[in-house]
Write a protein that holds these residues in place. Structure first.
Motif, PDB file in Angstrom:
ATOM      1  N   ILE A 120      63.095  47.054  51.839  1.00  0.00           N
ATOM      2  CA  ILE A 120      63.499  46.359  50.620  1.00  0.00           C
ATOM      3  C   ILE A 120      62.637  45.112  50.476  1.00  0.00           C
ATOM      4  O   ILE A 120      62.611  44.270  51.370  1.00  0.00           O
ATOM      5  N   ARG A 121      61.902  45.004  49.366  1.00  0.00           N
ATOM      6  CA  ARG A 121      61.008  43.863  49.205  1.00  0.00           C
ATOM      7  C   ARG A 121      61.785  42.571  48.940  1.00  0.00           C
ATOM      8  O   ARG A 121      61.436  41.514  49.411  1.00  0.00           O
ATOM      9  N   GLN A 122      62.812  42.690  48.125  1.00  0.00           N
ATOM     10  CA  GLN A 122      63.601  41.504  47.828  1.00  0.00           C
ATOM     11  C   GLN A 122      65.005  41.946  47.474  1.00  0.00           C
ATOM     12  O   GLN A 122      65.184  42.938  46.775  1.00  0.00           O
ATOM     13  N   LYS A 123      66.018  41.223  48.004  1.00  0.00           N
ATOM     14  CA  LYS A 123      67.370  41.588  47.575  1.00  0.00           C
ATOM     15  C   LYS A 123      68.159  40.359  47.141  1.00  0.00           C
ATOM     16  O   LYS A 123      67.914  39.238  47.606  1.00  0.00           O
ATOM     17  N   PHE A 124      69.080  40.607  46.230  1.00  0.00           N
ATOM     18  CA  PHE A 124      69.913  39.548  45.662  1.00  0.00           C
ATOM     19  C   PHE A 124      71.364  40.003  45.740  1.00  0.00           C
ATOM     20  O   PHE A 124      71.739  40.957  45.080  1.00  0.00           O
ATOM     21  N   VAL A 125      72.154  39.309  46.546  1.00  0.00           N
ATOM     22  CA  VAL A 125      73.549  39.719  46.722  1.00  0.00           C
ATOM     23  C   VAL A 125      74.456  38.816  45.886  1.00  0.00           C
ATOM     24  O   VAL A 125      74.274  37.600  45.855  1.00  0.00           O
ATOM     25  N   SER A 126      75.404  39.410  45.200  1.00  0.00           N
ATOM     26  CA  SER A 126      76.395  38.599  44.495  1.00  0.00           C
ATOM     27  C   SER A 126      77.777  39.206  44.690  1.00  0.00           C
ATOM     28  O   SER A 126      77.929  40.422  44.800  1.00  0.00           O
ATOM     29  N   VAL A 127      78.756  38.324  44.782  1.00  0.00           N
ATOM     30  CA  VAL A 127      80.140  38.786  44.886  1.00  0.00           C
ATOM     31  C   VAL A 127      80.873  38.231  43.674  1.00  0.00           C
ATOM     32  O   VAL A 127      80.857  37.022  43.439  1.00  0.00           O
ATOM     33  N   SER A 128      81.441  39.105  42.861  1.00  0.00           N
ATOM     34  CA  SER A 128      82.150  38.583  41.690  1.00  0.00           C
ATOM     35  C   SER A 128      83.613  38.977  41.708  1.00  0.00           C
ATOM     36  O   SER A 128      83.984  40.034  42.219  1.00  0.00           O
ATOM     37  N   ASP A 129      84.408  38.079  41.153  1.00  0.00           N
ATOM     38  CA  ASP A 129      85.843  38.323  41.084  1.00  0.00           C
ATOM     39  C   ASP A 129      86.143  39.294  39.955  1.00  0.00           C
ATOM     40  O   ASP A 129      85.490  39.285  38.914  1.00  0.00           O
ATOM     41  N   TYR A 130      87.137  40.116  40.183  1.00  0.00           N
ATOM     42  CA  TYR A 130      87.577  41.032  39.156  1.00  0.00           C
ATOM     43  C   TYR A 130      88.866  40.490  38.556  1.00  0.00           C
ATOM     44  O   TYR A 130      89.864  40.326  39.251  1.00  0.00           O
ATOM     45  N   PHE A 131      88.828  40.157  37.273  1.00  0.00           N
ATOM     46  CA  PHE A 131      89.986  39.550  36.619  1.00  0.00           C
ATOM     47  C   PHE A 131      90.685  40.532  35.681  1.00  0.00           C
ATOM     48  O   PHE A 131      90.039  41.351  35.032  1.00  0.00           O
ATOM     49  N   GLU A 132      92.008  40.401  35.636  1.00  0.00           N
ATOM     50  CA  GLU A 132      92.783  41.145  34.645  1.00  0.00           C
ATOM     51  C   GLU A 132      93.615  40.155  33.865  1.00  0.00           C
ATOM     52  O   GLU A 132      94.050  39.143  34.399  1.00  0.00           O
ATOM     53  N   PRO A 133      93.854  40.427  32.579  1.00  0.00           N
ATOM     54  CA  PRO A 133      94.680  39.501  31.791  1.00  0.00           C
ATOM     55  C   PRO A 133      96.140  39.530  32.250  1.00  0.00           C
ATOM     56  O   PRO A 133      96.640  40.559  32.706  1.00  0.00           O
ATOM     57  N   ASN A 134      96.812  38.381  32.123  1.00  0.00           N
ATOM     58  CA  ASN A 134      98.220  38.296  32.509  1.00  0.00           C
ATOM     59  C   ASN A 134      99.150  38.901  31.472  1.00  0.00           C
ATOM     60  O   ASN A 134     100.277  39.234  31.766  1.00  0.00           O
ATOM     61  N   GLU A 135      98.683  38.958  30.234  1.00  0.00           N
ATOM     62  CA  GLU A 135      99.568  39.431  29.172  1.00  0.00           C
ATOM     63  C   GLU A 135      98.787  40.318  28.213  1.00  0.00           C
ATOM     64  O   GLU A 135      97.556  40.319  28.220  1.00  0.00           O
TER      65      GLU A 135
END
Lengths: 443, 208
Positions: free
Chosen positions: A376-391
């Motif tokens: 792999i020449r270059q890697k970019f890791v990201s962790v994102s939150d998964y949101f759901e609406p309350n109503e």
């Protein structure tokens, strides 16, 4: 901005752009705002490459990466099912005219440390190295059953009630072993985990049918990918909205969603400007107090200067690592696109490895996927939150979309959009409202 | 029976809000003119094509308007994709709309690298005895942008002056340059359009 609108849409991610387009087409006066100065939000394709590097705080790319502006890198990897909901939406709204597609060349599944082509018809099933000889015959009978299955015709159900009996029971009926169940459920029906086994079989039968109908559309694999990247999709729907009278504003911070009597929305404020409206549609980032975090998704963008081994040098492919194969409870997905889609400089490939986070070391979780890619020449890791609406938004008239999940296609994206539209307008989207007047291809 | 598909050449309108892009579009589609900007008259209208004949060959120009996106936001980059030509429009009575053209030019060469560029000074009917933008200014602009501009036109959407001549000339120039280019383009560089399910999917190459 100081005007009155039927609806204000915040964020120009794919979901919001589809909604904006549908509302404008339905005759609503729409203002569509984004705090960023580009279209697409999280669904944008990053261009040029330098921007991707700086976004992740990495020193700029050297010349081996070619021209930076030849790159369009998605941050959320997905493919379109050729016969899926998004394609139907594209066709019905006419947005398809802004786009060109390529078929994804192959679909692979991981078993015991190596990858094999996902068998999709009887012929491929018989040639597949995923199953032994007797298992192949059982799998073939299962495929024929699913193909001939017709929900309207109980005779085709063959003494099995798909509405009350679960998927495990259907596998057992055909005597399919664990391995076959694994690739059927995860690589054909595209379930993310094994919960489906206990749900009614009809759901999985429909999903396998979607897979095979999609495959029948353009061959090779059931997936399509747009030239210049997924960021073209929100832009296409934004144009649809604009063509039907929608007003666009970018680079406009939103300071307040103003509520009136009974907690109902009355407008949106940016600085000392206020736009009045009856409804707001937005992504979770615009209303942090109205959503809850329910999961996390890890995604890793990998730049490669070679194809992936054992894929016949495919220029695009999907590899699914079923959870059980690597001792997890959700699948790991690998998707690969390349210069042939105008998303990378000549000779380059972009792989994306993603999954739902299960531990506090997300990067380690995707290792089985990264290991398939070679250097792999270059890697970019990201962790994102998964949101759901309350109503559901009916009270406040603020309709919030869910974050983009880890699935590899747009089926859940479209379900969310159609559901939001129904909650917001009280009716299903009427495709016949789109009038193709002069200037349409079909004239 | 084999038929030759006539390619539709995508031509986009670029330039500041209010210089008359939609008026040019309206002249192209149904040869009408409306005074005040009336969004409703083009609502839902995406693009339009017309067939021109160049040396007995058919050339289909497919003209695209911006949909007014440039009014407060910017135009999507996808608007430029697959464009064969761009008409860079300014208003002859509005020097500001002329001086900002280099920005629009930059967008075109960034997002539609291979598009031929044409320059159109609109609202020629509003030019008084002393022109606000002189021919030498226009010429020096073209020189500054390294002669990327393939044609210069002056039009009036109000009177209809110069428009048909512009469209015909653009069609001719594209026809001349496109024959060789279309032959050079390999399928590898192209994707396909998705079509409704009832249709047979297009096969690459031969359309029998």
């Amino acid at each position: 901005m100081d005007e009155e609108y039927d609806a204000i849409v915040l964020g120009t991610g794919l979901k919001e752009c589809i909604i904006s387009g549908m509302l404008s087409v339905s005759g609503k006066k729409v203002l569509h705002v984004d705090r960023n100065k580009y279209y697409g939000g999280e669904s944008a394709s990053i261009c040029p490459l330098e921007e991707l590097f700086s976004k992740f705080g990495v020193p700029p790319p050297d010349e081996s990466y070619g021209r930076g502006r030849d790159w369009n890198v998605d941050l959320i990897p997905k493919f379109l099912m050729a016969n899926g909901s998004l394609v139907k939406l594209l066709i019905h709204t006419g947005v398809t005219r802004y786009l060109e597609f390529k078929s994804v060349e192959g679909s692979y599944v991981y078993k015991a440390g190596k990858i094999s082509k996902v068998p999709v018809d009887q012929k491929e099933a018989l040639a597949s190295d995923l199953m032994g000889m007797f298992e192949k015959r059982r799998f073939r009978n299962f495929l024929i059953y699913v193909q001939d299955f017709n929900q309207q015709d109980p005779k085709s159900w063959k003494d099995f009630d798909p509405n009350t009996q679960n998927m495990q029971a259907l596998y057992d009926k055909f005597g399919l072993d664990r391995n076959t169940q694994d690739f059927t459920g995860h690589a054909l029906a595209l379930h993310r985990d094994d919960d489906y086994l206990n749900r009614s079989a009809i759901e999985t039968i429909d999903r396998i049918k979607l897979y095979s109908d999609s495959l029948a559309r353009y061959g090779k694999s059931p997936y399509l990918y747009p030239m210049y990247g997924l960021g073209e999709l929100p832009q296409g729907f934004a144009r649809l909205s604009a063509i039907y009278g929608g007003t666009y504003m970018l680079d406009k911070p939103i300071d307040e969603i103003v509520l009136g009597e009974g907690g109902r929305v009355v407008g949106v404020r940016s600085g000392d400007e206020m736009a009045k409206c009856k409804q707001v549609y937005c992504d979770p980032t615009y209303v942090p107090d109205k959503v809850r975090k329910t999961a996390k998704v890890v995604r890793c963008v990998c730049l490669l200067d070679h194809p992936v081994a054992n894929t016949k040098d495919a220029l695009s492919t999907q590899i699914i690592i079923p959870q059980k194969q690597v001792g997890r409870s959700s699948d790991i997905y690998v998707s690969l696109v390349s210069y042939t889609h105008q998303v990378a400089a000549k000779g380059w490939f972009i792989a994306m490895v993603s999954t739902t986070v299960e531990t506090d070391n997300p990067e380690a979780e995707i290792k089985p996927g990264l290991d398939l890619l070679g250097t792999i020449r270059q890697k970019f890791v990201s962790v994102s939150d998964y949101f759901e609406p309350n109503e559901d938004g009916v009270q406040s008239q603020i309709f919030v979309s869910q974050s983009y999940d880890a699935t590899t296609h747009f089926e859940t994206t479209c379900l969310d959009v159609l559901d939001i539209f129904k909650r917001g307008t009280g009716e299903e989207f009427d495709f016949s409202k789109i009038k193709h007047e002069l200037g349409d291809e079909e004239q | 029976m084999a038929t030759v598909r006539i390619p539709e050449l995508k031509v986009i309108l670029c330039g500041e809000y209010g210089v008359g892009k939609s008026s040019i579009f309206r002249r192209f589609t149904n040869n009408t003119f409306v005074k005040a900007t009336d969004r409703k008259s083009t609502l839902g209208l995406d693009h339009f094509y017309r067939t021109f004949y160049v040396y007995d060959r058919e050339v289909k120009l497919q003209l695209w308007d911006t949909g007014g996106m440039e009014r407060v936001a910017s135009i999507t980059s996808s608007y430029y994709k697959f464009a064969e030509a761009a008409i860079l429009v300014f208003a002859l009575d509005n020097p500001a709309s002329f001086h900002v053209l280099s920005q629009h030019l930059l967008d075109i060469v960034t997002y539609a690298e291979n598009a031929r560029i044409f320059l159109c000074g609109n609202k020629s009917d509003l030019v008084g005895n002393v022109p606000q933008i002189t021919d030498s200014e226009i010429e020096s602009f073209c020189e500054q942008c390294h002669n990327l501009v393939s044609g210069i036109y002056k039009t009036s959407c109000k009177t209809g002056d110069g428009l048909e001549e512009m469209f015909a000339d653009i069609a001719q120039q594209l026809a001349n340059s496109n024959r060789s280019r279309l032959e050079l383009q390999s399928m590898e560089q192209h994707g396909f359009k998705i079509t409704p399910y009832e249709d047979e999917p297009d096969e690459d190459g031969c359309l029998c």
